[in-house]
Enzyme design. Structure first.
Site, PDB file in Angstrom:
ATOM      1  N   LYS A   4      -2.237  31.027 -54.570  1.00  5.58           N
ATOM      2  CA  LYS A   4      -2.164  31.570 -53.210  1.00  5.58           C
ATOM      3  C   LYS A   4      -1.350  32.872 -53.142  1.00  5.58           C
ATOM      4  O   LYS A   4      -1.767  33.833 -52.521  1.00  5.58           O
ATOM      5  CB  LYS A   4      -1.443  30.530 -52.337  1.00  5.58           C
ATOM      6  CG  LYS A   4      -2.211  30.074 -51.162  1.00  5.58           C
ATOM      7  CD  LYS A   4      -1.556  28.925 -50.393  1.00  5.58           C
ATOM      8  CE  LYS A   4      -0.362  28.277 -50.985  1.00  5.58           C
ATOM      9  NZ  LYS A   4       0.894  28.501 -50.322  1.00  5.58           N
ATOM     10  N   ARG A  61       2.062  24.203 -42.693  1.00  6.65           N
ATOM     11  CA  ARG A  61       1.989  23.196 -43.751  1.00  6.65           C
ATOM     12  C   ARG A  61       1.910  21.786 -43.187  1.00  6.65           C
ATOM     13  O   ARG A  61       1.794  20.828 -43.949  1.00  6.65           O
ATOM     14  CB  ARG A  61       3.211  23.303 -44.627  1.00  6.65           C
ATOM     15  CG  ARG A  61       3.033  24.202 -45.875  1.00  6.65           C
ATOM     16  CD  ARG A  61       4.125  23.833 -46.790  1.00  6.65           C
ATOM     17  NE  ARG A  61       4.158  24.256 -48.142  1.00  6.65           N
ATOM     18  CZ  ARG A  61       4.437  25.440 -48.616  1.00  6.65           C
ATOM     19  NH1 ARG A  61       4.563  26.460 -47.833  1.00  6.65           N
ATOM     20  NH2 ARG A  61       4.565  25.624 -49.911  1.00  6.65           N
ATOM     21  N   ARG A  95       5.097  28.368 -64.886  1.00  3.53           N
ATOM     22  CA  ARG A  95       5.325  29.566 -64.071  1.00  3.53           C
ATOM     23  C   ARG A  95       6.766  30.071 -64.198  1.00  3.53           C
ATOM     24  O   ARG A  95       7.697  29.281 -64.236  1.00  3.53           O
ATOM     25  CB  ARG A  95       5.025  29.235 -62.611  1.00  3.53           C
ATOM     26  CG  ARG A  95       5.129  30.421 -61.698  1.00  3.53           C
ATOM     27  CD  ARG A  95       4.341  30.215 -60.455  1.00  3.53           C
ATOM     28  NE  ARG A  95       4.987  29.297 -59.535  1.00  3.53           N
ATOM     29  CZ  ARG A  95       4.585  29.128 -58.276  1.00  3.53           C
ATOM     30  NH1 ARG A  95       3.534  29.776 -57.827  1.00  3.53           N
ATOM     31  NH2 ARG A  95       5.209  28.292 -57.492  1.00  3.53           N
ATOM     32  N   ARG A 145      11.682  28.398 -61.197  1.00  3.91           N
ATOM     33  CA  ARG A 145      12.065  27.856 -59.886  1.00  3.91           C
ATOM     34  C   ARG A 145      12.400  26.368 -60.012  1.00  3.91           C
ATOM     35  O   ARG A 145      11.671  25.633 -60.664  1.00  3.91           O
ATOM     36  CB  ARG A 145      10.898  28.023 -58.897  1.00  3.91           C
ATOM     37  CG  ARG A 145      10.890  29.374 -58.224  1.00  3.91           C
ATOM     38  CD  ARG A 145       9.633  29.621 -57.430  1.00  3.91           C
ATOM     39  NE  ARG A 145       9.270  28.551 -56.505  1.00  3.91           N
ATOM     40  CZ  ARG A 145       8.271  28.653 -55.620  1.00  3.91           C
ATOM     41  NH1 ARG A 145       7.576  29.772 -55.527  1.00  3.91           N
ATOM     42  NH2 ARG A 145       7.973  27.661 -54.834  1.00  3.91           N
ATOM     43  N   ARG A 202       5.750  17.926 -54.757  1.00 10.63           N
ATOM     44  CA  ARG A 202       5.100  18.940 -53.924  1.00 10.63           C
ATOM     45  C   ARG A 202       3.611  18.662 -53.777  1.00 10.63           C
ATOM     46  O   ARG A 202       3.030  18.879 -52.714  1.00 10.63           O
ATOM     47  CB  ARG A 202       5.314  20.332 -54.530  1.00 10.63           C
ATOM     48  CG  ARG A 202       6.735  20.831 -54.346  1.00 10.63           C
ATOM     49  CD  ARG A 202       7.018  21.995 -55.258  1.00 10.63           C
ATOM     50  NE  ARG A 202       6.321  23.211 -54.870  1.00 10.63           N
ATOM     51  CZ  ARG A 202       6.112  24.232 -55.690  1.00 10.63           C
ATOM     52  NH1 ARG A 202       6.520  24.180 -56.936  1.00 10.63           N
ATOM     53  NH2 ARG A 202       5.478  25.301 -55.267  1.00 10.63           N
TER      54      ARG A 202
END
Ligand code: AMP
Length: 214
Positions: free
Chosen positions: A13, A88, A127, A159, A170
């Protein structure tokens, strides 16, 4: 043109959002970026949000609703915007449906990027981020020099919410809280479904085709 980008964590995204913003000249509004900036600056909002973010949970709706109301009231959104990471939850979408008419705005399209779960876990755990906003992947898109950003030379970081336990959280949160929005916007007839399993360029082409139809 006002756009909402929907997609699970790891769906690409953020990457697509930057490309859309460049091509279509819309302002990119990422609630995750706004929250992370608050965490970095140690604001009251940042301190409150950090507990949820590190655990891969959603920050409470009332905080997000006030962030988005404030952001959409700024003059720079007049030429169009793209929301990345908001709404969300259904209450966030309902709150936005009340706020938008007050501001003389509407959402024209909801881009829904779909990617299978196993692919998402693979993408998220590799990531690495730079504080300048550029993201890398250890396997699919490594920086030229390990641990260092190609663009600004900054040190890359992992992160907290890209670590395995938080990732699974998540994805679960996405399924239970955010996925119902697909129905919500389907009823409004403004969803464009995009297959997010391919290459970045192919996905962007699919999105562009949907946006060019508007
Ligand atoms: P993102 O960069 O969009 O993945 O967001 C990172 C984290 O910020 C999420 O895992 C949530 O903890 C929080 N967050 C961002 N946007 C929202 C939102 N609209 N509602 C609740 N929490 C959010």
């Amino acid at each position: 043109m006002n756009i909402v980008l929907l997609g699970p964590p790891g769906s690409g995204k953020g990457t697509q959002a930057k490309m859309i913003a460049d091509k279509y000249g819309v302002v990119h509004i990422s609630t995750g970026d706004i929250l992370r900036e608050n965490v970095r600056n140690n604001t009251d909002l940042g301190k409150e949000a950090k507990k949820y973010m590190d655990a891969g949970q959603l920050v409470p709706d009332d905080l997000l609703i006030s962030i988005i109301k404030d952001r959409l009231s700024k003059p720079d959104v007049a030429g169009g915007y793209m929301l990345d990471g908001y709404p969300r939850t259904t209450p966030q979408a309902e709150a936005m449906d009340k706020i938008l008419p007050e501001l003389g705005q509407e959402i024209n399209v909801v881009i829904n990027i779909d990617v299978p779960d196993d692919e998402l876990v693979k993408r998220l755990s590799g990531r690495r981020m730079c504080k300048c906003g550029v993201s890398y992947h250890l396997e699919f898109n490594p920086p030229k020099k390990e641990g260092v950003c190609d663009v600004c030379g900054g040190e890359l970081y992992h992160r907290d919410d890209d670590k395995e336990k938080a990732i699974l959280n998540r994805l679960e949160v996405y399924k239970t809280q955010t996925q119902p929005l697909i129905d919500y916007y389907n009823k409004a007839g403004i969803i464009a479904d995009i297959n997010g399993a391919g290459q970045i360029g192919e996905i962007f082409e699919e999105i562009s085709t949907a946006l060019d139809k508007l």
